[in-house]
Scaffold this motif. Structure first.
Motif, PDB file in Angstrom:
ATOM      1  N   LEU A 215       0.858  -1.184   0.000  1.00  0.00           N
ATOM      2  CA  LEU A 215       0.000   0.000   0.000  1.00  0.00           C
ATOM      3  C   LEU A 215       0.894   1.234   0.000  1.00  0.00           C
ATOM      4  O   LEU A 215       1.594   1.509   0.979  1.00  0.00           O
ATOM      5  N   CYS A 216       0.866   1.977  -1.095  1.00  0.00           N
ATOM      6  CA  CYS A 216       1.786   3.104  -1.258  1.00  0.00           C
ATOM      7  C   CYS A 216       1.264   4.349  -0.541  1.00  0.00           C
ATOM      8  O   CYS A 216       0.152   4.386  -0.022  1.00  0.00           O
ATOM      9  N   GLY A 217       2.091   5.391  -0.552  1.00  0.00           N
ATOM     10  CA  GLY A 217       1.701   6.667   0.037  1.00  0.00           C
ATOM     11  C   GLY A 217       0.666   7.389  -0.808  1.00  0.00           C
ATOM     12  O   GLY A 217       0.256   6.931  -1.854  1.00  0.00           O
ATOM     13  N   GLY A 218       0.276   8.554  -0.329  1.00  0.00           N
ATOM     14  CA  GLY A 218      -0.757   9.311  -1.019  1.00  0.00           C
ATOM     15  C   GLY A 218      -1.366  10.333  -0.070  1.00  0.00           C
ATOM     16  O   GLY A 218      -0.685  10.831   0.832  1.00  0.00           O
ATOM     17  N   PRO A 219      -2.678  10.596  -0.240  1.00  0.00           N
ATOM     18  CA  PRO A 219      -3.581  10.020  -1.241  1.00  0.00           C
ATOM     19  C   PRO A 219      -3.294  10.573  -2.640  1.00  0.00           C
ATOM     20  O   PRO A 219      -2.691  11.636  -2.783  1.00  0.00           O
ATOM     21  N   GLY A 220      -3.694   9.821  -3.640  1.00  0.00           N
ATOM     22  CA  GLY A 220      -3.587  10.300  -5.006  1.00  0.00           C
ATOM     23  C   GLY A 220      -2.410   9.767  -5.785  1.00  0.00           C
ATOM     24  O   GLY A 220      -2.280  10.068  -6.973  1.00  0.00           O
ATOM     25  N   ASP A 221      -1.532   8.975  -5.153  1.00  0.00           N
ATOM     26  CA  ASP A 221      -0.355   8.463  -5.851  1.00  0.00           C
ATOM     27  C   ASP A 221      -0.658   7.147  -6.560  1.00  0.00           C
ATOM     28  O   ASP A 221      -1.416   6.324  -6.059  1.00  0.00           O
ATOM     29  N   ALA A 230      14.480  -3.302  -5.346  1.00  0.00           N
ATOM     30  CA  ALA A 230      15.091  -3.888  -4.151  1.00  0.00           C
ATOM     31  C   ALA A 230      14.027  -4.390  -3.187  1.00  0.00           C
ATOM     32  O   ALA A 230      14.186  -5.449  -2.552  1.00  0.00           O
ATOM     33  N   LEU A 231      12.929  -3.655  -3.069  1.00  0.00           N
ATOM     34  CA  LEU A 231      11.845  -4.084  -2.195  1.00  0.00           C
ATOM     35  C   LEU A 231      11.211  -5.363  -2.727  1.00  0.00           C
ATOM     36  O   LEU A 231      10.948  -6.307  -1.964  1.00  0.00           O
ATOM     37  N   ASN A 232      10.960  -5.415  -4.031  1.00  0.00           N
ATOM     38  CA  ASN A 232      10.411  -6.644  -4.616  1.00  0.00           C
ATOM     39  C   ASN A 232      11.314  -7.838  -4.327  1.00  0.00           C
ATOM     40  O   ASN A 232      10.852  -8.924  -3.950  1.00  0.00           O
ATOM     41  N   ARG A 233      12.591  -7.632  -4.522  1.00  0.00           N
ATOM     42  CA  ARG A 233      13.545  -8.725  -4.352  1.00  0.00           C
ATOM     43  C   ARG A 233      13.507  -9.258  -2.912  1.00  0.00           C
ATOM     44  O   ARG A 233      13.460 -10.478  -2.689  1.00  0.00           O
ATOM     45  N   HIS A 599      11.068  10.118   6.456  1.00  0.00           N
ATOM     46  CA  HIS A 599       9.822   9.567   5.916  1.00  0.00           C
ATOM     47  C   HIS A 599      10.043   8.649   4.719  1.00  0.00           C
ATOM     48  O   HIS A 599       9.283   7.705   4.512  1.00  0.00           O
ATOM     49  N   GLY A 600      11.061   8.910   3.931  1.00  0.00           N
ATOM     50  CA  GLY A 600      11.301   8.116   2.733  1.00  0.00           C
ATOM     51  C   GLY A 600      12.349   7.042   2.888  1.00  0.00           C
ATOM     52  O   GLY A 600      12.891   6.554   1.878  1.00  0.00           O
ATOM     53  N   SER A 601      12.630   6.615   4.099  1.00  0.00           N
ATOM     54  CA  SER A 601      13.725   5.666   4.305  1.00  0.00           C
ATOM     55  C   SER A 601      13.442   4.285   3.741  1.00  0.00           C
ATOM     56  O   SER A 601      14.386   3.531   3.474  1.00  0.00           O
ATOM     57  N   LEU A 602      12.186   3.919   3.543  1.00  0.00           N
ATOM     58  CA  LEU A 602      11.900   2.622   2.923  1.00  0.00           C
ATOM     59  C   LEU A 602      12.509   2.561   1.526  1.00  0.00           C
ATOM     60  O   LEU A 602      13.020   1.513   1.109  1.00  0.00           O
ATOM     61  N   ARG A 603      12.488   3.677   0.829  1.00  0.00           N
ATOM     62  CA  ARG A 603      13.085   3.710  -0.506  1.00  0.00           C
ATOM     63  C   ARG A 603      14.600   3.897  -0.435  1.00  0.00           C
ATOM     64  O   ARG A 603      15.342   3.282  -1.204  1.00  0.00           O
ATOM     65  N   ASN A 604      15.066   4.732   0.498  1.00  0.00           N
ATOM     66  CA  ASN A 604      16.490   5.065   0.554  1.00  0.00           C
ATOM     67  C   ASN A 604      17.327   4.021   1.284  1.00  0.00           C
ATOM     68  O   ASN A 604      18.533   3.904   1.029  1.00  0.00           O
ATOM     69  N   ASN A 605      16.715   3.306   2.218  1.00  0.00           N
ATOM     70  CA  ASN A 605      17.432   2.306   3.026  1.00  0.00           C
ATOM     71  C   ASN A 605      16.634   1.005   3.049  1.00  0.00           C
ATOM     72  O   ASN A 605      16.375   0.434   4.118  1.00  0.00           O
ATOM     73  N   ASP A 607      16.996  -2.265   2.333  1.00  0.00           N
ATOM     74  CA  ASP A 607      17.462  -3.508   2.957  1.00  0.00           C
ATOM     75  C   ASP A 607      17.410  -3.425   4.479  1.00  0.00           C
ATOM     76  O   ASP A 607      16.909  -4.344   5.145  1.00  0.00           O
ATOM     77  N   GLU A 608      17.907  -2.321   5.037  1.00  0.00           N
ATOM     78  CA  GLU A 608      17.940  -2.196   6.491  1.00  0.00           C
ATOM     79  C   GLU A 608      16.542  -2.081   7.077  1.00  0.00           C
ATOM     80  O   GLU A 608      16.250  -2.670   8.125  1.00  0.00           O
ATOM     81  N   VAL A 609      15.671  -1.326   6.430  1.00  0.00           N
ATOM     82  CA  VAL A 609      14.314  -1.161   6.943  1.00  0.00           C
ATOM     83  C   VAL A 609      13.595  -2.507   6.975  1.00  0.00           C
ATOM     84  O   VAL A 609      12.956  -2.875   7.975  1.00  0.00           O
ATOM     85  N   ILE A 610      13.691  -3.277   5.889  1.00  0.00           N
ATOM     86  CA  ILE A 610      12.997  -4.565   5.840  1.00  0.00           C
ATOM     87  C   ILE A 610      13.565  -5.526   6.872  1.00  0.00           C
ATOM     88  O   ILE A 610      12.816  -6.253   7.547  1.00  0.00           O
ATOM     89  N   ARG A 611      14.870  -5.557   7.029  1.00  0.00           N
ATOM     90  CA  ARG A 611      15.469  -6.456   8.033  1.00  0.00           C
ATOM     91  C   ARG A 611      14.994  -6.095   9.442  1.00  0.00           C
ATOM     92  O   ARG A 611      14.680  -6.992  10.239  1.00  0.00           O
ATOM     93  N   MET A 612      14.931  -4.797   9.752  1.00  0.00           N
ATOM     94  CA  MET A 612      14.486  -4.398  11.083  1.00  0.00           C
ATOM     95  C   MET A 612      12.991  -4.631  11.279  1.00  0.00           C
ATOM     96  O   MET A 612      12.554  -5.038  12.363  1.00  0.00           O
ATOM     97  N   LEU A 613      12.224  -4.418  10.236  1.00  0.00           N
ATOM     98  CA  LEU A 613      10.775  -4.511  10.360  1.00  0.00           C
ATOM     99  C   LEU A 613      10.312  -5.953  10.455  1.00  0.00           C
ATOM    100  O   LEU A 613       9.392  -6.278  11.215  1.00  0.00           O
ATOM    101  N   PHE A 614      10.937  -6.853   9.690  1.00  0.00           N
ATOM    102  CA  PHE A 614      10.492  -8.243   9.656  1.00  0.00           C
ATOM    103  C   PHE A 614      11.249  -9.116  10.662  1.00  0.00           C
ATOM    104  O   PHE A 614      10.964 -10.267  10.817  1.00  0.00           O
TER     105      PHE A 614
END
Length: 614
Positions: A215-221, A230-233, A599-605, A607-614
């Motif tokens: 679910l992406c950001g927005g509204p309207g995006d 990288a996120l898909n991978r 706010h945009g760290s999911l895109r900029n970081n 690998d690290e965000v996903i490792r910490m979140l999951f």
């Protein structure tokens, strides 16, 4: 209560007395089952009752309904895929050739084994009861499966890491009026290139793995699948199939743009335009996604109650970035039985607030701190910003940008560049560089018009881009209206006028000598709105009778696992309000991002965000 049959076939009895469906020419054929929506036949005084459902997911969607079961019988021990389906109850059978493509795309595999006496249930959020479904009030109990209208062949991404399957759905504009106007929802399934997925069918991948809805950001995006490879991978490596859907009104779904409101404006039906635009908040986005879930559930598990999560039916895993978290928490409030787990990044919506004013008070506090950092780093800009603003105001300047968007550089829009501060130090530097260029041309050189290069630079820095995503402006404050009796009334502008750093320029007054002007941040102001949307937007801002977006009582009793990453320096989602949301959602675990993340760290970081979140 009974099913209404609409079938070109007749029944005959075999030698054992069991009934078999045959076509009217007397030939037995091979059939696939397609569930039809039905209306229960009730007498005026007959209550609607049913036996308890063994499926916890269906009972959570509607505790009062379990669905009517259908028995699938075997014939003399023969393979089910080689014999006719024998049905005890009246359901529609659609003649179809027996082929791998046909069966896999319908959710039925040639390798499926169906044991004698297996009980099947129609995939319904609730029975279709005309009076309630066609009523005038939205409901969470009458959502019907979406229809698939287009299913192109899959393609492989350039690096051959995963497959992409595009799916086009139709859903009602208003889900409580299922026979009314329909809109399109564009979605993309992303899954691995495993051997089991070597054919065109997406079914094996989706059966073998849980589906994560991003679910992406927005509204309207818009929400394209290729925004973050990288996120898909990483998500595919974790075993997910990833679903990207353009929210209603965005991207390749039925889109809201200038042409949408032109018809209303031409007839001066501004109330009609406002009413239409009001249907695109997160509550209806959730209904759309639920309709898609029910549709895919029919395709993936027509003969089984288990899914890739090992549970009953199809359950989403949600991952919400920014506004995607708003959507996820609305889903969690009203349809938790459809969810397996929820992950949020910068997406802890302020579910406990009483009005949008609370949000903007918090956001102005955050952007004020960023302005202070800006002037500490670039103290000379205090004079430059004030002189540029006063020059633009004195000239009554409205320089149209060269990109054809009809956006303008004015005294007020100049001071909205603080939205770039969301990106941290790089945003501060970008604004500083632009201030120097603009001051050099308009003030120092007294140019009548900024150069095309400077206007192009402003076009890049002005991050709202409401010409291409007008819903961001129309609904930016409405997404905070939850209690059903509060209008936003241009909350960001009203709240800003309470603060001396903003009051003057929001009122269009010249800045006095020595006065420091602050840039605004994540606030949509009237000066930013495209002209064609302004009348309708004023009416949307005055609307108070919004449907609730969250159910705090349900969230207090939540049983769905929730993990949320929040950032202390987030200028779009206030950290303190995020902590209040964590306290309001039972079982929600907050993961605090590293220092300097934004706010945009999911895109900029990623690998690290996903490792910490999951």
């Amino acid at each position: 209560m009974k099913f209404h049959r609409n079938s070109p076939h007749e029944e005959e009895s075999d030698k054992d007395g069991d009934k078999r469906m045959v076509n009217k020419e007397g030939r037995r054929g091979r059939y696939k089952v397609r569930w039809r929506w039905w209306r229960p036949t009730l007498t005026p005084n007959e209550p609607f009752t049913s036996s308890p459902s063994p499926s916890p997911q269906r009972s959570s969607l509607n505790p009062e309904y379990s669905g009517s079961s259908v028995d699938i019988l075997s014939d003399g021990g023969s393979s089910q895929s080689e014999e006719d389906y024998q049905i005890k109850h009246s359901v529609s059978l659609i003649k179809a050739p027996l082929s791998p493509d046909n069966y896999s795309d319908s959710g039925i595999s040639l390798s499926d084994s169906i044991e004698p006496g297996t009980k099947l249930e129609p995939r319904l959020a609730m029975p279709y009861i005309g009076a309630e479904a066609e009523g005038n009030r939205p409901s969470w109990r009458n959502i019907r499966p979406a229809s698939i209208v287009q299913f192109p062949r899959p393609c492989v991404n350039p690096d051959k890491e995963f497959k992409i399957r595009t799916v086009h759905f139709t859903v009602p504009l208003e889900h409580h009026k299922p026979s009314g106007r329909q809109i399109n929802i564009h979605a993309e399934l992303v899954y691995d290139t495993h051997e089991r997925n070597r054919f065109d069918s997406w079914v094996p991948a989706c059966r073998a793995s849980p589906i994560l809805v991003f679910l992406c950001g927005g509204p309207g995006d818009k929400n394209p699948h290729d925004r973050s490879p990288a996120l898909n991978r990483m998500l595919i490596e974790k075993g997910y199939v990833v679903l990207y859907a353009d929210y209603r009104g965005t991207g390749q779904s039925s889109k809201i743009d200038s042409a949408t409101v032109k018809t209303y404006n031409d007839t001066r039906d501004f109330a009609g335009a406002a009413s239409y635009l009001s249907l695109f908040r997160q509550d209806n986005i959730v209904r759309d996604l639920e309709a898609v879930r029910l549709c895919l559930e029919e395709h993936l598990y027509p003969f089984s109650s288990t899914n890739g999560n090992g549970g009953d039916g199809l359950k989403w895993t949600l991952m919400g970035q920014s506004y995607g978290g708003w959507v996820a928490l609305t889903y969690l409030s009203f349809l938790p039985g459809s969810l397996a787990e929820v992950y949020l990044t910068a997406g802890l919506a302020p579910v406990t607030i009483g009005s949008p004013d609370e949000v903007y008070e918090a956001l102005y506090s955050g952007i004020r701190r960023s302005n202070q950092r800006y002037y500490q780093r670039y103290p000379e800009d205090e004079v430059l910003v004030r002189e540029v603003y006063n020059t633009l105001l004195s000239r009554g300047a409205a320089y149209e940008l060269p990109d054809g968007s009809k956006r303008k550089l004015t005294a007020q829009t100049f001071l909205t560049l603080g939205r770039k501060f969301i990106g941290g130090d790089s945003g501060l530097e970008a604004v500083h560089d632009f201030v120097g260029q603009l001051h050099g041309q308009l003030v120092r050189n007294n140019a009548l018009v900024p150069s095309p290069e400077v206007l192009k630079e402003f076009s890049k820095l002005e991050g709202f881009k409401l010409h291409s995503r007008p819903l961001y402006g129309v609904l930016h404050e409405a997404i905070y209206c939850n209690n059903g009796d509060t209008a936003s009334e241009w909350s960001a502008q009203r709240v800003g006028k309470r603060h001396r750093e903003y009051k003057g320029w929001l009122q269009g007054k010249h800045a006095a000598e020595g006065q420091r002007l602050y840039f605004s941040g994540e606030m949509v102001l009237p000066c930013l709105m495209p002209e064609e949307f302004r009348y309708a937007n004023d009416l949307v801002a005055s609307k108070a009778d919004w449907e609730p977006l969250y159910d705090l009582n349900r969230l207090k009793e939540n049983t769905v696992p929730v993990r949320a990453m929040a950032y202390q320096d987030d200028l779009a989602v206030d950290f303190e309000l995020s902590k209040r949301t964590v306290e309001a959602v039972k079982g929600c675990v907050m993961v605090v991002g590293k220092s300097g993340w934004n706010h945009g760290s999911l895109r900029n970081n990623t690998d690290e965000v996903i490792r910490m979140l999951f």
